[in-house]
Design a protein around this motif. Structure first.
Motif, PDB file in Angstrom:
ATOM      1  N   ASP A 130       0.687  -1.224   0.000  1.00 52.44           N
ATOM      2  CA  ASP A 130       0.081  -0.017  -0.001  1.00 52.44           C
ATOM      3  C   ASP A 130       0.835   1.215   0.102  1.00 52.44           C
ATOM      4  O   ASP A 130       0.498   2.397  -0.401  1.00 52.44           O
ATOM      5  N   SER A 138      -0.712   4.054  -2.610  1.00 52.02           N
ATOM      6  CA  SER A 138      -2.128   3.592  -2.023  1.00 52.02           C
ATOM      7  C   SER A 138      -3.142   3.909  -2.823  1.00 52.02           C
ATOM      8  O   SER A 138      -4.227   3.425  -2.845  1.00 52.02           O
ATOM      9  N   ARG A 169      -5.258   0.923  -4.581  1.00 54.56           N
ATOM     10  CA  ARG A 169      -6.153  -0.041  -3.797  1.00 54.56           C
ATOM     11  C   ARG A 169      -7.556  -0.235  -4.375  1.00 54.56           C
ATOM     12  O   ARG A 169      -8.113  -1.109  -4.645  1.00 54.56           O
TER      13      ARG A 169
END
Length: 509
Positions: free
Chosen positions: A29, A291, A294
């Motif tokens: 992430d 991130s 995601r």
């Protein structure tokens, strides 16, 4: 920046092979510097403090102007290796002699506008250069149409596939017109009657790559500050396409033809000195938006559609996207540094590979690349600090801008390594206390608190400014070293005030 000294000796084959190792990744992430904690601190501070909110607004404002660009446009904006790059339109060698005739129409009248006089409007006037002196626009042909005709099965331009019947002066379409071929560029230049070559498209493409890097960075920074997915999606469209194409980039076919560039004959998008900036910008942008991979269904649908249109491999999942970014940008960037394709003034290439290592945040590669930064047959930072930077914090180059840059560039490496929790084997601040002199070197030679002496290779005649002598730069030294002399210098550099300096947007306090 100019290149000082020859390339470092070729690294051992075993070390070079490490940079080409491409294991499968566990999708992560965050990277090793833009960690979850830092990013959350940043966004929280933007809610608490006006100064941080100002940074966030500036980041979002910079991206706003590009949000109307479609994903398809951004994807197609990235050119492939087969379109040349050059940093000078008319610089060439004829019979072994370097010549630079200037503008095709007004000649040397253009020289008063500096070394890089053309500033193309990438979005408003694609594939065109306008002379700032006489206003002439080149090339005279519709290169956009020619470029589109040469798109191959991978979605990249190939001049061998392009329709050469489109190569004519659009204002003189009659083949019998003596100006029918005047100013026409197929990507490899126009030759006048005296044999002078004018690389209109190669120069435009160089400027276009500068624009591409800037836009990617703007999108990534906007996402970093705001967390809004729309910014991450735009950045990732571009980064994924760059990752497709970057491994094939090589400047050598063009430097061999004497297309002028910065550095030696090695390089990829740029020649080896400026390639450090390409690697650094792309690697940092990748880490900023990790991130954002995601939850991006629209992004993955778009990438999957592109994989159906062109022969570019499978796409459409988070795992495939992150793998492509890691392989095509981070690993390829580290490989470029180790091979010498990204090799600049001291600190530039060391910082470039450090950004790749920390963004990847995965051993054994991260540790191996950071080891290279400090190895005698690699980045050799210990040797540079001990044997190249003097006791006043000044590097072994001419002119303040270059000599002081050693401390500034290596300082970026030192900061990142010190901040990165995943590596403790080396630490510039811990292991080399003499490095603290670099934070005062520039401050100590500022005349009357006003300007650094404008000596040597220092820009334009009569220009003034301070070189690595700003309050924020000096305060960085205090942050890591807590040396009171450095703290006092930062205070004086900030007009005898501590107000506003050393604010850390990424810190919980």
């Amino acid at each position: 920046m100019r290149y000082m000294g020859t390339l470092l000796a070729m690294v051992p084959a075993a070390v070079a092979m490490l940079a080409m190792t491409m294991p499968a990744n566990a999708v992560r992430d965050y990277g090793g510097w833009y960690t979850q904690e830092r990013v959350e601190n940043l966004r929280a501070n933007c809610e608490k403090y006006d100064w941080a909110k100002g940074q966030r607004d500036a980041a979002a404002g910079s991206a706003k102007r590009y949000m109307e660009l479609s994903d398809d446009f951004l994807w197609k904006l990235i050119p492939g290796q087969k379109l040349p790059r050059a940093i000078d339109v008319s610089m060439n060698r004829i019979d072994g002699v370097q010549v630079r005739p200037g503008c095709l129409k007004c000649g040397h009248d253009i020289d008063k506008f500096g070394g890089y006089p053309y500033n193309p409007d990438i979005l408003g006037k694609p594939w065109k250069l306008t002379c700032p002196s006489c206003g002439a626009v080149f090339p005279t042909n519709d290169f956009a149409k020619y470029y589109e005709s040469g798109i191959d099965e991978t979605g990249a331009f190939d001049s061998e596939k392009a329709d050469r019947s489109l190569l004519f002066n659009a204002e003189h379409p009659d083949p019998k017109d003596p100006l029918h071929k005047y100013g026409v560029d197929d990507g490899f230049g126009y030759f006048d009657k005296d044999g002078n070559r004018f690389l209109f498209i190669a120069y435009f493409n160089w400027k276009q790559w500068t624009f591409i890097r800037s836009v990617v960075s703007v999108y990534a920074r906007a996402y970093l500050y705001t967390g809004e997915q729309k910014y991450a999606d735009k950045a990732l469209v571009m980064l994924d396409r760059i990752a497709d194409l970057y491994p094939d980039y090589d400047i050598r076919p063009y430097t061999t033809l004497h297309y002028y560039h910065s550095g030696g004959n090695a390089g990829k998008v740029e020649a080896n000195i400026w390639e450090c900036g390409v690697v650094t910008t792309l690697a940092r942008s990748v880490e900023m938006v990790l991130s954002g991979t995601r939850d991006a269904p629209e992004l993955y649908a778009f990438l999957a559609q592109k994989a159906k249109e062109y022969e570019i491999g499978e796409k459409g999942t988070r795992e495939l996207l992150v793998q492509n970014l890691d392989d095509g940008i981070l690993r390829e960037g580290a490989k470029a540094v180790i091979s010498g394709d990204a090799r600049g003034n001291q600190g530039m290439h060391q910082y470039a590979i450090t950004t790749c290592a920390v963004a990847l945040d995965q051993n054994p590669e991260t540790e191996q690349w950071l080891d290279w930064v400090f190895a005698p047959d690699g980045g050799n930072i210990p040797g540079v600090i001990v044997g190249g930077i003097d006791r006043d914090g000044v590097g072994a180059e001419a002119a303040p801008g270059y000599s002081m840059s050693w401390g500034g560039n290596i300082g970026q490496v030192a900061d990142m390594v010190s901040d990165y929790a995943g590596y403790t084997k080396h630490d510039v601040y811990r292991d080399f206390p003499q490095f603290k002199a670099t934070f005062l070197g520039g401050f100590n030679i500022v005349v009357m608190g006003y300007a650094t002496p404008n000596i040597g290779d220092a820009g334009s005649c009569g220009s003034t400014g301070k070189v690595v002598a700003g309050a924020e730069y000096i305060a960085r030294g205090y942050k890591y070293l807590k040396d009171p002399t450095i703290g006092l210098a930062a205070y004086y550099a900030n007009r005898q005030s501590a107000k506003g300096i050393a604010r850390d947007s990424y810190h919980s306090e």
